[in-house]
Design a protein around this motif. Structure first.
Motif, PDB file in Angstrom:
ATOM      1  N   GLY B  88       0.775  -1.225   0.000  1.00  0.00           N
ATOM      2  CA  GLY B  88       0.000   0.000   0.000  1.00  0.00           C
ATOM      3  C   GLY B  88       0.810   1.281   0.000  1.00  0.00           C
ATOM      4  O   GLY B  88       0.264   2.352  -0.217  1.00  0.00           O
ATOM      5  N   ALA B  89       2.131   1.218   0.249  1.00  0.00           N
ATOM      6  CA  ALA B  89       2.947   2.434   0.245  1.00  0.00           C
ATOM      7  C   ALA B  89       3.671   2.557  -1.094  1.00  0.00           C
ATOM      8  O   ALA B  89       4.139   1.558  -1.638  1.00  0.00           O
ATOM      9  N   VAL B  90       3.760   3.792  -1.591  1.00  0.00           N
ATOM     10  CA  VAL B  90       4.443   4.004  -2.869  1.00  0.00           C
ATOM     11  C   VAL B  90       5.949   3.838  -2.659  1.00  0.00           C
ATOM     12  O   VAL B  90       6.548   4.535  -1.834  1.00  0.00           O
ATOM     13  N   THR B  91       6.562   2.910  -3.385  1.00  0.00           N
ATOM     14  CA  THR B  91       7.996   2.666  -3.228  1.00  0.00           C
ATOM     15  C   THR B  91       8.806   3.217  -4.389  1.00  0.00           C
ATOM     16  O   THR B  91       9.990   3.509  -4.246  1.00  0.00           O
ATOM     17  N   ALA B  92       8.200   3.323  -5.556  1.00  0.00           N
ATOM     18  CA  ALA B  92       8.945   3.787  -6.735  1.00  0.00           C
ATOM     19  C   ALA B  92       7.972   4.434  -7.703  1.00  0.00           C
ATOM     20  O   ALA B  92       6.797   4.066  -7.758  1.00  0.00           O
ATOM     21  N   VAL B  93       8.469   5.421  -8.467  1.00  0.00           N
ATOM     22  CA  VAL B  93       7.658   6.035  -9.513  1.00  0.00           C
ATOM     23  C   VAL B  93       8.470   6.042 -10.804  1.00  0.00           C
ATOM     24  O   VAL B  93       9.703   6.013 -10.783  1.00  0.00           O
ATOM     25  N   ALA B  94       7.758   6.053 -11.914  1.00  0.00           N
ATOM     26  CA  ALA B  94       8.424   6.151 -13.222  1.00  0.00           C
ATOM     27  C   ALA B  94       7.586   7.057 -14.101  1.00  0.00           C
ATOM     28  O   ALA B  94       6.358   7.069 -14.000  1.00  0.00           O
ATOM     29  N   PHE B  95       8.256   7.845 -14.928  1.00  0.00           N
ATOM     30  CA  PHE B  95       7.525   8.707 -15.864  1.00  0.00           C
ATOM     31  C   PHE B  95       8.419   9.007 -17.057  1.00  0.00           C
ATOM     32  O   PHE B  95       9.623   8.783 -17.030  1.00  0.00           O
ATOM     33  N   GLN B  96       7.758   9.492 -18.117  1.00  0.00           N
ATOM     34  CA  GLN B  96       8.496   9.815 -19.332  1.00  0.00           C
ATOM     35  C   GLN B  96       8.900  11.281 -19.328  1.00  0.00           C
ATOM     36  O   GLN B  96       8.162  12.127 -18.836  1.00  0.00           O
ATOM     37  N   VAL B  97      10.064  11.557 -19.910  1.00  0.00           N
ATOM     38  CA  VAL B  97      10.563  12.927 -20.039  1.00  0.00           C
ATOM     39  C   VAL B  97      10.954  13.137 -21.492  1.00  0.00           C
ATOM     40  O   VAL B  97      11.583  12.266 -22.102  1.00  0.00           O
ATOM     41  N   LEU B  98      10.574  14.268 -22.073  1.00  0.00           N
ATOM     42  CA  LEU B  98      11.054  14.625 -23.408  1.00  0.00           C
ATOM     43  C   LEU B  98      12.260  15.533 -23.238  1.00  0.00           C
ATOM     44  O   LEU B  98      12.134  16.661 -22.762  1.00  0.00           O
ATOM     45  N   ALA B  99      13.444  15.034 -23.589  1.00  0.00           N
ATOM     46  CA  ALA B  99      14.661  15.828 -23.462  1.00  0.00           C
ATOM     47  C   ALA B  99      14.980  16.462 -24.812  1.00  0.00           C
ATOM     48  O   ALA B  99      14.651  15.902 -25.856  1.00  0.00           O
ATOM     49  N   PRO B 100      15.622  17.636 -24.807  1.00  0.00           N
ATOM     50  CA  PRO B 100      15.953  18.275 -26.079  1.00  0.00           C
ATOM     51  C   PRO B 100      17.087  17.545 -26.777  1.00  0.00           C
ATOM     52  O   PRO B 100      18.176  17.414 -26.228  1.00  0.00           O
ATOM     53  N   GLY B 101      16.861  17.047 -27.975  1.00  0.00           N
ATOM     54  CA  GLY B 101      17.887  16.344 -28.738  1.00  0.00           C
ATOM     55  C   GLY B 101      18.429  17.213 -29.855  1.00  0.00           C
ATOM     56  O   GLY B 101      18.025  18.356 -30.027  1.00  0.00           O
ATOM     57  N   TYR B 102      19.344  16.645 -30.611  1.00  0.00           N
ATOM     58  CA  TYR B 102      19.946  17.357 -31.739  1.00  0.00           C
ATOM     59  C   TYR B 102      18.946  17.450 -32.870  1.00  0.00           C
ATOM     60  O   TYR B 102      18.954  18.368 -33.658  1.00  0.00           O
ATOM     61  N   ASN B 103      18.067  16.454 -32.919  1.00  0.00           N
ATOM     62  CA  ASN B 103      17.222  16.283 -34.092  1.00  0.00           C
ATOM     63  C   ASN B 103      15.784  16.015 -33.649  1.00  0.00           C
ATOM     64  O   ASN B 103      15.156  15.103 -34.137  1.00  0.00           O
ATOM     65  N   GLY B 104      15.307  16.797 -32.682  1.00  0.00           N
ATOM     66  CA  GLY B 104      13.968  16.549 -32.162  1.00  0.00           C
ATOM     67  C   GLY B 104      14.039  15.964 -30.772  1.00  0.00           C
ATOM     68  O   GLY B 104      15.122  15.660 -30.281  1.00  0.00           O
ATOM     69  N   PRO B 105      12.877  15.835 -30.112  1.00  0.00           N
ATOM     70  CA  PRO B 105      12.895  15.394 -28.716  1.00  0.00           C
ATOM     71  C   PRO B 105      13.375  13.954 -28.542  1.00  0.00           C
ATOM     72  O   PRO B 105      13.159  13.107 -29.406  1.00  0.00           O
ATOM     73  N   ILE B 106      14.046  13.712 -27.427  1.00  0.00           N
ATOM     74  CA  ILE B 106      14.465  12.367 -27.031  1.00  0.00           C
ATOM     75  C   ILE B 106      13.507  11.941 -25.937  1.00  0.00           C
ATOM     76  O   ILE B 106      13.372  12.638 -24.931  1.00  0.00           O
ATOM     77  N   ARG B 107      12.817  10.802 -26.127  1.00  0.00           N
ATOM     78  CA  ARG B 107      11.844  10.356 -25.135  1.00  0.00           C
ATOM     79  C   ARG B 107      12.535   9.419 -24.145  1.00  0.00           C
ATOM     80  O   ARG B 107      13.028   8.353 -24.532  1.00  0.00           O
ATOM     81  N   LEU B 108      12.587   9.849 -22.904  1.00  0.00           N
ATOM     82  CA  LEU B 108      13.246   9.064 -21.861  1.00  0.00           C
ATOM     83  C   LEU B 108      12.199   8.466 -20.947  1.00  0.00           C
ATOM     84  O   LEU B 108      11.120   9.032 -20.770  1.00  0.00           O
ATOM     85  N   LEU B 109      12.520   7.344 -20.334  1.00  0.00           N
ATOM     86  CA  LEU B 109      11.703   6.818 -19.252  1.00  0.00           C
ATOM     87  C   LEU B 109      12.624   6.735 -18.044  1.00  0.00           C
ATOM     88  O   LEU B 109      13.709   6.142 -18.120  1.00  0.00           O
ATOM     89  N   MET B 110      12.243   7.369 -16.935  1.00  0.00           N
ATOM     90  CA  MET B 110      13.108   7.304 -15.758  1.00  0.00           C
ATOM     91  C   MET B 110      12.340   6.794 -14.541  1.00  0.00           C
ATOM     92  O   MET B 110      11.165   7.100 -14.362  1.00  0.00           O
ATOM     93  N   GLY B 111      13.028   5.994 -13.741  1.00  0.00           N
ATOM     94  CA  GLY B 111      12.439   5.456 -12.534  1.00  0.00           C
ATOM     95  C   GLY B 111      13.166   6.011 -11.318  1.00  0.00           C
ATOM     96  O   GLY B 111      14.391   6.152 -11.318  1.00  0.00           O
ATOM     97  N   LEU B 112      12.395   6.380 -10.262  1.00  0.00           N
ATOM     98  CA  LEU B 112      12.986   6.938  -9.045  1.00  0.00           C
ATOM     99  C   LEU B 112      12.442   6.178  -7.844  1.00  0.00           C
ATOM    100  O   LEU B 112      11.282   5.764  -7.846  1.00  0.00           O
TER     101      LEU B 112
END
Lengths: 230, 225
Positions: B88-112
């Motif tokens: 019942g307790a949140v232990t980890a979260v993950a979400f997508q981030v659009l990072a600025p790339g050389y040729n358009g956005p880079i879609r990242l998935l990061m977990g914390l």
């Protein structure tokens, strides 16, 4: 008159090679040939589009008014590239995750517009497909050779990461040419691309000179002179 | 030569060009309809697989891919967050981030994990130059693994960038923009977590029903999270 398929193939691969003879498509050539594997990937993706656009442009060549032919060709090429991208993403996802990076670069490749204008718009579908295939094979070989030269000098390896592109069955292609090699950075950087293309181009000229000396009259240089300027 | 009248000529050109444009649009539209479903299924499968890489399956006991909630940034953009819970307790979260790339956005998935430490970062898709910028992919280089275990305080603020800018992260030979963009994107993701930590870790909150999967857009220059 029966089209001379032998001459078309010879032209596409050697005599009128897109990079070394026509000096077209230098941008993708220099950008992606850091390794032989990347050269192969770019070459394969381009060859598929070359064959498809050659066939379509030849099929519609009687409908294409001279005045609007260039926008029509650009439209056909852009549509083909987008179609290839969507189809690969939907049904060849693994391949797309490797080759997908090269696909947007194809749109800006002037060989494709060049072959549509110089060949497919003036010839029937059969020869145009063969011309696309031959030009594509010539482009693949060129990129692999340039990539191999830069990879060996730059990293001391050959076909690194080939299994990502071709599957694990081709892992044997990955070779370490020079062990414990520190690498010559310049070969991998853009100047190395210019140098490699320059030296290889000079090498092709030398071979052509030798061939012409052996067989006068209608050598490859004469055939090249007859081609329209790019 | 066929005799041609200028007026007819213009009209004919318009008809030919317009005809080709219509056909191309029809073909691409049909192809889009046909491929949309398979492409979305593939992307969801890829997302599920990547979620397992950025959040160890041992960290939670729920169905991570379904346990999502939508959080709004200070600017009002929606970000979908996958929340792993245990008992019942949140232990980890993950979400997508659009990072600025050389040729358009880079879609990242990061977990914390719940204290804001990075569990893992992976690239979902990008259009960086093959052979130069594509070493952000885990299968081509170990570079992206350097984020694991990092947090906003590790390294300190001024060093959250590539070595060329005085930071601690390697850049690539011939491609600085790509790693610089990815580092900035990961840092923005950490800032987003810090700002919304209370809401993200609150087990009661949730249940937002958004149909798409929006990512945190970090492609601009701002600092807002």
């Amino acid at each position: 008159m029966r089209p001379d398929y032998g001459a078309i193939v010879r032209n596409g691969i050697w005599d009128n090679n897109a990079v070394f003879a026509q000096l077209l498509a230098l941008c993708p050539t220099l950008a992606v040939t850091g390794t032989a594997t990347n050269g192969l990937g770019m070459g394969l993706a381009t060859a598929v589009v070359l064959v498809a656009t050659g066939a379509i442009v030849a099929l519609v060549r009687r409908l294409t008014l001279r005045e609007v032919r260039i926008p029509v060709f650009v439209l056909v090429i852009a549509a083909c590239v987008t179609l290839v991208d969507m189809v690969m993403k939907a049904w060849l996802f693994e391949l797309h995750s490797v080759l997908g990076l090269f696909i947007p670069l194809i749109v800006t490749n002037c060989i494709i517009l060049g072959r549509a204008e110089a060949f497919a718009s003036r010839n029937p579908t059969g020869p145009s497909v063969v011309d696309g295939l031959a030009t594509g094979v010539g482009f693949i070989l060129t990129l692999v050779v340039v990539g191999a030269v830069r990879e060996i000098i730059g990293h001391g390896t050959l076909f690194a990461d080939a299994h990502l592109l071709l599957g694990d069955a081709f892992a044997w292609l990955e070779t370490v040419v020079v062990a414990d090699y520190n690498g010559a950075l310049v070969a991998v950087l853009p100047p190395g691309g210019f140098l490699a293309v320059g030296f290889l181009m000079a090498g092709k000229r030398v071979i052509d000179e030798r061939l012409r000396a052996g067989a006068p009259a209608t050598g490859p240089v004469a055939a090249r002179a007859a081609e329209p300027a790019p | 030569m066929r005799p041609r009248l200028p007026a007819n000529e213009g009209a004919r050109m318009a008809v030919v060009l317009g005809g080709f444009a219509l056909i191309a649009a029809a073909v691409l539209g049909t192809a889009h309809e046909l491929t949309e479903g398979p492409i979305q299924r593939r992307e969801r499968a890829e997302l599920r697989r990547t979620l397992n890489r950025v959040v160890p399956p041992t960290a939670y006991d729920n169905t991570l891919v379904r346990a999502t909630r939508v959080v709004r940034t200070a600017r009002g953009d929606a970000v979908r967050v996958y929340r792993g819970t245990r008992d019942g307790a949140v232990t980890a979260v993950a979400f997508q981030v659009l990072a600025p790339g050389y040729n358009g956005p880079i879609r990242l998935l990061m977990g914390l994990e719940r204290h804001g430490r990075v569990l893992g970062v992976r690239v979902l898709d990008h259009q960086e130059t093959p052979g130069l910028g594509d070493r952000i992919e885990a299968r081509k280089s170990d570079w992206i693994l350097d984020f694991t275990g990092r947090s906003l305080g590790n390294p300190l603020r001024g060093q959250w960038t590539v070595e060329k800018d005085g930071g601690v992260f390697d850049q690539f030979t011939g491609a600085t923009i790509t790693p610089r963009g990815v580092v900035a994107g990961v840092r923005r993701g950490l800032l987003f977590f810090r700002r919304h930590r209370a809401a993200l870790l609150d087990p009661a909150a949730g249940g937002d029903a958004a149909t798409d999967a929006p990512a945190l857009d970090a492609t601009d220059e701002g600092e807002s999270g």
